[in-house]
Design an enzyme around this catalytic site. Structure first.
Site, short mmCIF file in Angstrom:
data_model
loop_
_atom_site.label_atom_id
_atom_site.label_comp_id
_atom_site.label_asym_id
_atom_site.label_seq_id
_atom_site.Cartn_x
_atom_site.Cartn_y
_atom_site.Cartn_z
N ARG A 59 -31.03 -8.88 -9.20
CA ARG A 59 -31.70 -9.49 -8.03
C ARG A 59 -33.05 -8.90 -7.69
O ARG A 59 -33.54 -9.09 -6.56
CB ARG A 59 -30.79 -9.35 -6.77
CG ARG A 59 -29.34 -9.73 -6.94
CD ARG A 59 -29.16 -11.15 -7.34
NE ARG A 59 -27.76 -11.58 -7.27
CZ ARG A 59 -27.30 -12.63 -7.92
NH1 ARG A 59 -28.09 -13.36 -8.69
NH2 ARG A 59 -26.04 -12.98 -7.81
N ASN A 89 -32.80 -14.82 -13.47
CA ASN A 89 -32.88 -15.68 -12.28
C ASN A 89 -33.15 -14.88 -11.01
O ASN A 89 -32.45 -14.98 -10.02
CB ASN A 89 -31.62 -16.56 -12.14
CG ASN A 89 -30.33 -15.77 -12.04
OD1 ASN A 89 -30.25 -14.64 -12.49
ND2 ASN A 89 -29.31 -16.36 -11.42
N LYS A 139 -32.66 -17.18 -21.79
CA LYS A 139 -31.47 -17.69 -21.10
C LYS A 139 -31.74 -19.07 -20.52
O LYS A 139 -32.74 -19.25 -19.82
CB LYS A 139 -31.10 -16.71 -19.97
CG LYS A 139 -30.06 -17.21 -18.97
CD LYS A 139 -28.65 -17.04 -19.51
CE LYS A 139 -27.59 -17.62 -18.58
NZ LYS A 139 -27.17 -16.71 -17.53
N ASP A 290 -21.01 -10.43 -15.89
CA ASP A 290 -21.65 -11.39 -14.97
C ASP A 290 -21.66 -10.82 -13.55
O ASP A 290 -21.37 -11.54 -12.58
CB ASP A 290 -20.95 -12.76 -15.02
CG ASP A 290 -21.86 -13.88 -14.51
OD1 ASP A 290 -23.00 -13.58 -14.10
OD2 ASP A 290 -21.43 -15.04 -14.54
N HIS A 294 -23.72 -10.83 -4.05
CA HIS A 294 -24.31 -11.56 -2.92
C HIS A 294 -23.89 -10.84 -1.65
O HIS A 294 -22.94 -10.06 -1.66
CB HIS A 294 -23.78 -13.00 -2.88
CG HIS A 294 -24.16 -13.82 -4.08
ND1 HIS A 294 -25.42 -14.34 -4.25
CD2 HIS A 294 -23.44 -14.20 -5.16
CE1 HIS A 294 -25.47 -15.01 -5.39
NE2 HIS A 294 -24.29 -14.94 -5.97
N PRO A 308 -22.45 -18.68 -5.62
CA PRO A 308 -21.44 -18.31 -6.61
C PRO A 308 -21.70 -16.93 -7.21
O PRO A 308 -22.85 -16.56 -7.40
CB PRO A 308 -21.61 -19.39 -7.69
CG PRO A 308 -23.06 -19.75 -7.62
CD PRO A 308 -23.48 -19.58 -6.18
O1 DOR Z 1 -21.44 -17.41 -10.57
C1 DOR Z 1 -22.59 -17.33 -10.97
N1 DOR Z 1 -23.49 -16.54 -10.36
N2 DOR Z 1 -22.96 -18.04 -12.03
C2 DOR Z 1 -24.25 -18.10 -12.40
O2 DOR Z 1 -24.53 -18.77 -13.37
C3 DOR Z 1 -25.31 -17.43 -11.64
C4 DOR Z 1 -24.76 -16.27 -10.94
C5 DOR Z 1 -25.71 -15.72 -9.91
O3 DOR Z 1 -26.87 -15.48 -10.24
O4 DOR Z 1 -25.28 -15.48 -8.78
ZN ZN Z 2 -24.62 -14.84 -14.81
ZN ZN Z 3 -23.98 -18.23 -15.82
#
Ligand code: DOR
Ligand code: ZN
Ligand code: ZN
EC number: 3.5.2.3
Length: 438
Positions: A59, A89, A139, A290, A294, A308
């Site tokens: 982040r 991202n 990606k 992953d 948040h 998510p």
């Molecule tokens: O659950 C997810 N969170 N899937 C994703 O593809 C992105 C990720 C996020 O950046 O929070």
């Molecule tokens: Zn991810």
């Molecule tokens: Zn993903």
């Protein structure tokens, strides 16, 4: 005399050695005593190559209130990882040379562990500029990007003779949009699993496989979550590698009833009949966490508005070691999926193995430590986990990055993480199978 000797390292079931480290590299592996200015007795604990998490979201820049490179990398060290690969991202995304370079600087300033970066993809005109910085991969999010744009990325990489893998979030945009339509009025968390159904993932995997085979270019499929998606991938191992997350491996869509939106993630948790299980690990290349932190308030916003993602860096190794203690997987599978394979797939040539000349990165494990998972002990800014209170057997007790101890007995120390440029050889196919140890 060397800088450091790690004594009594159990590197295999029946093999205990001393490891000499000089200038951050492994310089000697021996049963004899090694002369060094500092000695650490590891008392026969298991010593793995420093673990690599090829899929984290730190982040930083832009969303530092969720996590930043310092807290994220401290969470990594705490969880037993010496290297992470961060996803693009962030805000703005790391999808052009200037932003990619900026992120290298942020990581070098803040990171406790070593790191590489996945590049984002916005336009083919940015690809060449990013390649100068040797990204781990490009990606793409198939739930956001059209197939012809992704085809353009493959063509550009081919034109530039760049064997850098394309890493993919596989969920087909059309299937997701169509499925969502019927469910908009529902507010129960379990509707989320239906809104992004297994078919969305399977169609997307098939599309990406077609591109990979057509262009003869390596693809890495992130967080594979359904058994049919795995079946699709299996005949194409020459070009395609795949990954599974701890949550898709250990939870199913029933978890929505217990945890609500805390377990909202993309792709969603799957029903028992379509999900993946630890027994499938031999067919999968890597485990990526992953780690997607948040704010807890955001996660409570309701099923459609909550972001998510699940934070995993500080639980995954304890969860996996518990499976080892129950005989459901082996320690060598952890070594393969969290060290050897991520290093090989993402071109981290100095990482992933304990051998002379490699970086002195180690994850030391006490297979007998027991306790309960507690999110209030996390170094991550995200203090929640669906594995809260889970009673574990086996834990990381030390993380070493290039000879420097960055975590000891659960306490994270100062570090000096470096950017690790990726050197790809264009051979993604599964490595020759190695003898299993328990
Ligand atoms: O659950 C997810 N969170 N899937 C994703 O593809 C992105 C990720 C996020 O950046 O929070
Ligand atoms: Zn991810
Ligand atoms: Zn993903």
């Amino acid at each position: 005399m060397f800088d450091l000797s790690l004594e009594n390292c159990r590197v295999d079931r029946d093999l205990t050695v001393n490891i000499g480290v000089d200038d951050g590299k492994i310089v000697q592996i021996s049963r004899e005593r090694i002369d060094a200015s500092e000695k650490i007795d590891l008392k026969g604990y298991f010593v793995l190559p420093g673990l690599i998490d090829a899929h984290v979201h730190f982040r930083d820049p832009g969303l530092e209130y969720k996590e930043d490179f310092r807290t994220g990398s401290m969470a990594a060290a705490h969880g037993g990882f010496s290297t992470v690969l961060d996803m693009p991202n962030t805000v703005p995304p790391a999808d052009n040379a200037a932003e990619f370079e900026r992120k290298i600087r942020i990581g070098e300033r803040k990171s406790v562990v070593d790191f590489g970066l996945h590049a984002g993809f916005r336009s083919v005109s940015d690809v060449k500029g990013i390649l100068r910085f040797m990204p781990a991969s490009f990606k793409v999010f198939m739930d956001l990007t059209g197939i012809s744009a992704v085809d353009g990325l493959f063509r550009e990489l081919k034109d530039l003779s760049a064997p850098v893998p394309v890493t993919v979030h596989c969920e087909n945009r059309d299937v997701v949009m169509e499925s969502m339509k019927e469910l908009k009025d529902r507010s129960d968390p379990s509707a989320y699993a239906l809104a992004r159904p297994p078919l969305a993932e399977e169609v997307s995997v098939a599309e990406v496989l077609a591109l990979s085979i057509h262009h003869e270019h390596p693809v890495h499929i992130c967080h594979l979550s359904t058994v049919k998606a795995l079946q699709l991938v299996e005949p194409f191992r020459e070009y395609v590698t795949c990954e599974v997350t701890p949550h898709h491996l250990l939870l199913d869509s029933g978890a929505f009833r217990r945890f609500g939106t805390m377990v909202k993630t993309n792709p969603p948790l799957r029903p028992p009949e379509s999900r993946v299980y630890p027994e499938f690990l031999d067919r999968i290349n890597i485990i990526g966490t992953d780690h997607a932190p948040h704010g807890i308030e955001e996660k409570r916003k309701g099923i459609w508005d909550a972001p998510p993602g699940i934070p995993n860096l500080e639980v995954v190794l304890k969860l996996l070691l518990t499976l080892v203690s129950k005989g459901r997987m082996s320690l060598s599978t952890i070594r393969r999926m969290l060290a050897e394979e991520p290093a090989r797939i993402f071109g981290l040539r100095s990482k992933g193995r304990i051998a002379e000349g490699m970086d002195a990165d180690f994850t030391v494990i006490d297979p007998k430590e027991t306790g309960r998972i507690r999110s209030d002990e996390f170094y991550s800014k995200a203090h929640y986990t669906p594995f809260e209170g889970f009673s574990y057997t086996g834990a990381p007790v030390m993380t070493v990055v290039r000879g420097r101890t960055v975590m000891r007995d659960g306490e994270v120390l100062e570090g000096n993480g470096r950017y690790i440029p990726a050197e790809h050889d264009g051979k993604p196919g599964t490595a020759e199978s190695e003898a299993e140890l328990s």
